[in-house]
Design a protein around this motif. Structure first.
Motif, mmCIF file in Angstrom:
data_model
loop_
_atom_site.group_PDB
_atom_site.id
_atom_site.type_symbol
_atom_site.label_atom_id
_atom_site.label_comp_id
_atom_site.label_asym_id
_atom_site.label_seq_id
_atom_site.Cartn_x
_atom_site.Cartn_y
_atom_site.Cartn_z
ATOM 1 N N CYS A 1 0.973 -0.532 0.092
ATOM 2 C CA CYS A 1 -0.276 0.350 -0.025
ATOM 3 C C CYS A 1 0.751 1.460 0.495
ATOM 4 O O CYS A 1 1.866 1.159 0.994
ATOM 5 N N ARG B 1 -0.529 4.400 0.150
ATOM 6 C CA ARG B 1 -0.896 5.919 1.434
ATOM 7 C C ARG B 1 -0.686 5.829 2.688
ATOM 8 O O ARG B 1 0.231 4.706 3.251
ATOM 9 N N THR B 2 -1.029 6.313 3.543
ATOM 10 C CA THR B 2 -0.180 6.863 4.726
ATOM 11 C C THR B 2 -1.079 7.226 6.261
ATOM 12 O O THR B 2 -0.924 8.099 6.952
ATOM 13 N N CYS B 3 -1.947 5.909 6.198
ATOM 14 C CA CYS B 3 -2.725 6.408 7.247
ATOM 15 C C CYS B 3 -1.937 6.404 8.504
ATOM 16 O O CYS B 3 -1.591 5.690 8.459
ATOM 17 N N PHE C 1 -2.958 5.913 11.557
ATOM 18 C CA PHE C 1 -3.098 4.148 12.201
ATOM 19 C C PHE C 1 -2.465 2.983 11.841
ATOM 20 O O PHE C 1 -2.047 1.957 12.714
ATOM 21 N N CYS C 2 -1.868 3.363 10.947
ATOM 22 C CA CYS C 2 -1.991 1.626 9.663
ATOM 23 C C CYS C 2 -0.398 1.509 9.855
ATOM 24 O O CYS C 2 0.283 2.109 8.794
ATOM 25 N N ILE D 1 0.359 -1.502 8.042
ATOM 26 C CA ILE D 1 0.136 -2.934 7.002
ATOM 27 C C ILE D 1 1.777 -2.314 6.132
ATOM 28 O O ILE D 1 2.870 -3.145 5.817
ATOM 29 N N PRO D 2 1.562 -1.199 5.520
ATOM 30 C CA PRO D 2 2.669 -0.636 4.894
ATOM 31 C C PRO D 2 4.076 -1.475 5.110
ATOM 32 O O PRO D 2 4.456 -1.692 4.302
ATOM 33 N N GLN E 1 -4.744 -4.489 -0.473
ATOM 34 C CA GLN E 1 -4.632 -4.096 0.486
ATOM 35 C C GLN E 1 -5.868 -2.238 0.250
ATOM 36 O O GLN E 1 -6.305 -2.000 1.245
ATOM 37 N N TYR F 1 -10.700 1.331 -1.817
ATOM 38 C CA TYR F 1 -10.489 2.558 -0.966
ATOM 39 C C TYR F 1 -11.361 3.462 -1.169
ATOM 40 O O TYR F 1 -11.167 3.513 -2.407
ATOM 41 N N ARG G 1 -6.188 10.295 5.965
ATOM 42 C CA ARG G 1 -6.624 9.396 4.649
ATOM 43 C C ARG G 1 -7.372 10.610 3.430
ATOM 44 O O ARG G 1 -7.807 9.558 2.443
#
Ligand code: SF4
Length: 424
Positions: A138, A140-142, A144-145, A147-148, A182, A219, A258
């Protein structure tokens, strides 16, 4: 991993107790999933101590998140560790348990630029449905996450590779493809320089033998009008979209980074509902994000009440070391988070029950998953994704798992429906 092991002569058994060795494929996404993973590893190490298995190998995201050394220190007795992108090494690590290889017992690989080939799978989901991963990682740069950090940057699986995999799955008896990634709507951006989900779906629709294509983890950005109209007019892409929104308050969305705001979200939901007939929308929210005020939480509740998502899940915010949200002000205590989650889920339960009631008296196609008992079968309509949504209990004779049968919906039992098969 199962496909590689089978090709190399290993046989899968149904119970860990008595198996030559056990592989625990872990999740490392949030604290509760890490705890669950560790608890299963602990159970398997206990089996080993009792002489019921010879070895325990740990694979997947937990080692990526913690690192091999920390994991081995926390749970002594692990015989092998295989990172997410080293999965092709699983046989060598397993061979080592039997003295057939001197390979390393801990193997990690960096995320590849191109996703690994997922063909030649040995699936343990029922024969008639499968998850089809179209990209990995992924961009993206959320805030809280994590995953990346575990899965790396977004890497699109080329269209021809995804289609070849879909054909292989169809030849293996799959009727329902559950498209996962993702970030499903970002598909193509890295590899082709632009989003190509629409082109991919056109190709997948042409795969013979597939009846249902279900889109998960979309998304809420990159929905072109063309894509929405294609989904609306498709005979195979079912009107079920899983689109995690996380929140609706502009202030919270901004702190989550987001890159989509309240007005854009509402506009998109309205457009989807208006264009796609009988749409079932699933979403996920996080409550108790740092700084979430009572007023912002109330705003989320009002949004849920107005939008009436047919399916919804709620997570309490999980503080994930190494993510930007850790440094935000206003962390919220666990009790408040739990109260907010329960309040939102209670609100949603009524909405989900009313949606179930609205289907009574209608005829829907149901994909039979398994036999419950005698002439009672368990299946799912288009409105139910595997493993996460409810089921449809079908009364009928001569049914088989994998059959797609018309069913008249007669009764609602909690989140499930009960009906009678109309043919066969
Ligand atoms: S889009 Fe999903 S996977 Fe990517 S950073 Fe955000 S929450 Fe994580």
């Amino acid at each position: 991993m199962l496909g590689s092991l089978a090709l190399d002569g290993y046989a899968l058994v149904s119970e860990p107790d008595g198996a030559d060795f056990v592989i625990v494929n872990t999740c490392g996404f949030i604290e509760s999933s890490r705890q669950e993973s560790k608890s299963v590893i602990g159970e398997m190490l206990d089996l080993k101590r009792r002489g019921r298995t010879r070895g325990v190998i740990v694979a997947g995201c937990l080692p990526e998140r913690l690192g091999g050394a920390k994991l081995a220190e926390e749970l002594p007795g692990i015989d092998g560790i295989v990172g997410v992108f080293a999965r092709d090494e699983i046989t060598k690590v397993a061979d080592r348990l039997f003295g057939a290889s001197e390979e390393q017992r801990v193997v990690f690989r960096p995320a590849p630029l191109k996703p690994l080939d997922d063909r030649a799978r040995l699936r343990i989901t029922p024969a008639h449905y499968a998850y089809l991963k179209i990209s990995e990682g992924c961009d993206r740069t959320c805030t809280f996450c994590a995953i990346p950090k575990m899965r790396g940057r977004h890497a699109t699986k080329p269209i021809e590779m995804v289609v070849a995999e879909a054909r292989e799955l169809a030849a293996d008896g799959v009727r329902e493809l559950n498209i996962v990634a993702q970030d499903t709507t970002y598909y193509g951006s890295d590899l082709y320089g632009r989003v190509r989900l629409l082109e991919l779906l056109r190709e997948l629709e042409a795969v013979e033998g597939i009846d249902w294509i279900r889109l998960l983890y979309l998304y809420p950005i990159n929905f072109s009008d063309e894509l929405i109209h294609f989904i609306a007019g498709s005979s195979k892409i079912i009107p079920y979209l899983d689109m995690p929104l996380q929140h609706i308050s502009d202030s919270v969305l901004k702190r989550m980074q987001r890159r989509v705001n309240r007005a854009q979200t509402i506009e998109l939901v309205q457009k989807l509902r208006k264009t796609i007939p009988n749409l079932v929308l699933r979403t996920t929210f996080i409550v108790g994000f740092p700084g979430e005020t009572e007023a912002q939480f109330d705003e989320l509740c009002d949004f849920v009440e107005e939008t009436r998502f047919e399916r919804m899940g709620v997570f309490t915010y999980s503080l994930e070391p190494g993510t930007p949200a850790v440094k935000l002000d206003g962390h919220i205590d666990e009790d408040t988070k739990n109260i907010r989650r329960d309040r939102l889920m209670e609100l949603q339960q009524q909405i989900a029950f009313e949606f179930g009631d609205s289907l009574l008296g209608y005829e829907l196609d149901v994909l039979i998953d398994s036999q419950s008992a005698g002439d009672l079968w368990v299946g799912r309509s288009f409105a139910d994704a595997p493993e996460i949504d409810g089921s449809v209990y079908v009364k009928g004779t001569g049914l088989v798992p994998g059959a797609l049968v018309p069913v008249e919906m007669e009764e609602r039992r909690g989140y499930d429906l009960v009906g009678s098969a109309l043919t066969l």
